[in-house]
Design an enzyme around this catalytic site. Structure first.
Site, mmCIF file in Angstrom:
data_model
loop_
_atom_site.group_PDB
_atom_site.id
_atom_site.type_symbol
_atom_site.label_atom_id
_atom_site.label_comp_id
_atom_site.label_asym_id
_atom_site.label_seq_id
_atom_site.Cartn_x
_atom_site.Cartn_y
_atom_site.Cartn_z
ATOM 1 N N CYS A 96 42.999 40.152 41.639
ATOM 2 C CA CYS A 96 43.386 38.788 41.635
ATOM 3 C C CYS A 96 44.449 38.738 40.352
ATOM 4 O O CYS A 96 45.293 37.740 40.195
ATOM 5 C CB CYS A 96 42.113 37.813 41.193
ATOM 6 S SG CYS A 96 40.755 37.873 42.415
ATOM 7 N N CYS B 209 38.229 39.858 38.560
ATOM 8 C CA CYS B 209 38.642 40.499 39.921
ATOM 9 C C CYS B 209 40.315 40.927 39.430
ATOM 10 O O CYS B 209 40.982 40.248 39.188
ATOM 11 C CB CYS B 209 38.818 39.487 41.012
ATOM 12 S SG CYS B 209 39.924 40.089 42.325
#
Length: 152
Positions: free
Chosen positions: A75, A72
């Site tokens: 993230c 991600c």
């Protein structure tokens, strides 16, 4: 108290193909310990009780739980900001509490992500006295995270 934080460093990897040298950067996590009043529980898991220990209702600190995945990209943008802010002793919640940080890899802790109804990444959930009090989904900038912390 001893807390664990991580620093991202870069190592160069060389590969040779058809007489040409290719160079690529590979990000590595290196762990070190430091004395701080905040705790960082990296890759917490439910089975080893790390997660429940961090959310102990007797804990007087607010706890930010960062649900993430290695694949991600948002993230990867928000994690260093969360680490920076939770490591800063001057950053407090609106009620004056210090902060702890717990990171949970949703790929390996699917049941934990399901329990807290994580539907998108990154998801950051705030806990006080062992109870969920607020959350945000998506990558906020540093000012957005500071505003979120101030509401707690």
């Amino acid at each position: 108290m001893l807390s664990v934080t991580f620093k991202a460093s870069t190592r160069l990897r060389f590969a040779s193909t058809a007489g040409h040298s290719l160079r690529s950067a590979v990000g590595l996590r290196q762990f070190h310990g430091s004395l701080k009043s905040q705790e960082h529980y990296l890759n917490a898991d439910e089975k080893a009780s790390t997660f429940s220990f961090a959310l102990n209702p007797a804990n007087e600190k607010a706890v930010l739980v960062d649900f993430y995945a290695d694949w991600c990209n948002p993230c990867k943008m928000i994690s260093p900001l969360l680490e920076k802010l939770t490591s800063d002793e001057t950053v407090k919640t609106g009620s004056g509490r210090s902060l702890d940080l717990v990171t949970v890899d949703t790929d390996s802790e699917f049941d934990l992500a399901t329990k807290y109804k994580v539907r998108a990444l990154p998801t950051v959930i705030a806990f006080k006295d062992g109870q969920k009090v607020d959350q945000f989904v998506g990558a906020l900038n540093e000012d957005g995270i500071r505003q979120f912390i101030a509401k707690l």
